[in-house]
Scaffold this motif. Structure first.
Motif, mmCIF file in Angstrom:
data_model
loop_
_atom_site.group_PDB
_atom_site.id
_atom_site.type_symbol
_atom_site.label_atom_id
_atom_site.label_comp_id
_atom_site.label_asym_id
_atom_site.label_seq_id
_atom_site.Cartn_x
_atom_site.Cartn_y
_atom_site.Cartn_z
ATOM 1 N N UNK A 115 -4.614 -4.984 -2.655
ATOM 2 C CA UNK A 115 -3.812 -5.396 -1.512
ATOM 3 C C UNK A 115 -4.562 -5.189 -0.200
ATOM 4 N N UNK A 116 -5.274 -4.092 -0.100
ATOM 5 C CA UNK A 116 -6.051 -3.806 1.113
ATOM 6 C C UNK A 116 -7.169 -4.829 1.301
ATOM 7 N N UNK A 117 -7.697 -5.352 0.199
ATOM 8 C CA UNK A 117 -8.788 -6.331 0.292
ATOM 9 C C UNK A 117 -8.329 -7.679 0.841
ATOM 10 N N UNK A 118 -7.046 -7.936 0.840
ATOM 11 C CA UNK A 118 -6.525 -9.149 1.469
ATOM 12 C C UNK A 118 -6.463 -10.340 0.526
ATOM 13 N N UNK A 173 -1.156 1.353 -10.055
ATOM 14 C CA UNK A 173 -0.800 1.378 -8.627
ATOM 15 C C UNK A 173 -2.038 1.528 -7.754
ATOM 16 N N UNK A 174 -2.987 2.348 -8.180
ATOM 17 C CA UNK A 174 -4.228 2.505 -7.408
ATOM 18 C C UNK A 174 -4.982 1.180 -7.345
ATOM 19 N N UNK A 175 -5.088 0.494 -8.465
ATOM 20 C CA UNK A 175 -5.766 -0.798 -8.483
ATOM 21 C C UNK A 175 -5.069 -1.830 -7.616
ATOM 22 N N UNK A 176 -3.755 -1.895 -7.729
ATOM 23 C CA UNK A 176 -3.000 -2.870 -6.935
ATOM 24 C C UNK A 176 -3.068 -2.534 -5.444
ATOM 25 N N UNK A 177 -3.023 -1.263 -5.111
ATOM 26 C CA UNK A 177 -3.133 -0.857 -3.711
ATOM 27 C C UNK A 177 -4.471 -1.252 -3.111
ATOM 28 N N UNK A 178 -5.549 -0.999 -3.860
ATOM 29 C CA UNK A 178 -6.875 -1.398 -3.379
ATOM 30 C C UNK A 178 -6.977 -2.913 -3.244
ATOM 31 N N UNK A 191 0.836 -1.204 0.000
ATOM 32 C CA UNK A 191 0.000 0.000 0.000
ATOM 33 C C UNK A 191 0.870 1.253 0.000
ATOM 34 N N UNK A 192 1.932 1.261 0.778
ATOM 35 C CA UNK A 192 2.826 2.424 0.810
ATOM 36 C C UNK A 192 3.520 2.647 -0.532
ATOM 37 N N UNK A 193 4.004 1.579 -1.129
ATOM 38 C CA UNK A 193 4.649 1.694 -2.438
ATOM 39 C C UNK A 193 3.650 2.186 -3.484
ATOM 40 N N UNK A 194 2.450 1.645 -3.454
ATOM 41 C CA UNK A 194 1.420 2.076 -4.396
ATOM 42 C C UNK A 194 1.046 3.544 -4.170
ATOM 43 N N UNK A 195 0.992 3.968 -2.912
ATOM 44 C CA UNK A 195 0.678 5.369 -2.616
ATOM 45 C C UNK A 195 1.744 6.298 -3.192
#
Length: 142
Positions: A45-48, A38-43, A5-9
């Motif tokens: 990642x948050x979904x688990x 990056x936004x898609x991958x970050x989201x 998430x940090x890298x994607x941010x």
């Protein structure tokens, strides 16, 4: 999940800087594409790791079915977006697909096992998830 998430941010906030550091100034035109991916991958990642939870819970076929259906939708929509928006359309299609797959998996895990796979920094939620996993495990032994 947090490092991703940090890298994607960082990629969403400063895509040109990331591209310059990683590749060169020749690729700066791809900044928008990097932001979308990056936004898609970050989201996602948050979904688990809902797919892995489904597989470990004995729901391999359900996980495969959801993956195949979502992939078929991606294959149908991606060419339309790519034709209209080019590489940005491809990035949009991929991000929507990966987030949609994550949302479907998260919902199925909650429905089948009663737990959320969504990332959290709450200690209380982590304890509750551990209790749910132990109860699920005990139920499988009986």
């Amino acid at each position: 999940s947090l490092p991703v998430v940090l890298i994607c941010a960082v990629c969403v906030a400063a895509p040109r800087l990331v591209i310059r550091w990683t590749f060169s100034t020749d690729y700066e035109d791809a900044a928008t594409i990097l932001q979308i991916l990056a936004a898609g991958q970050g989201l996602r990642s948050v979904l688990g790791a809902s797919g892995q939870v489904l597989i470990m819970g004995g729901m391999q076929r359900l996980n495969m079915t959801v993956t195949v259906i979502s992939l078929m939708l991606y294959i149908a929509v991606a060419p339309l977006l790519m034709h209209r928006f080019g590489a940005v359309g491809a990035a949009m299609a991929f991000s929507v697909w990966i987030v949609g797959l994550g949302l479907a998996g998260t919902w199925l895990v909650k429905r089948r096992f009663g737990i959320w796979t969504v990332a959290s920094t709450s200690p209380g939620q982590a304890i509750q998830m551990a209790r749910s996993a132990v109860e699920l495990r005990k139920g499988r032994r009986n």
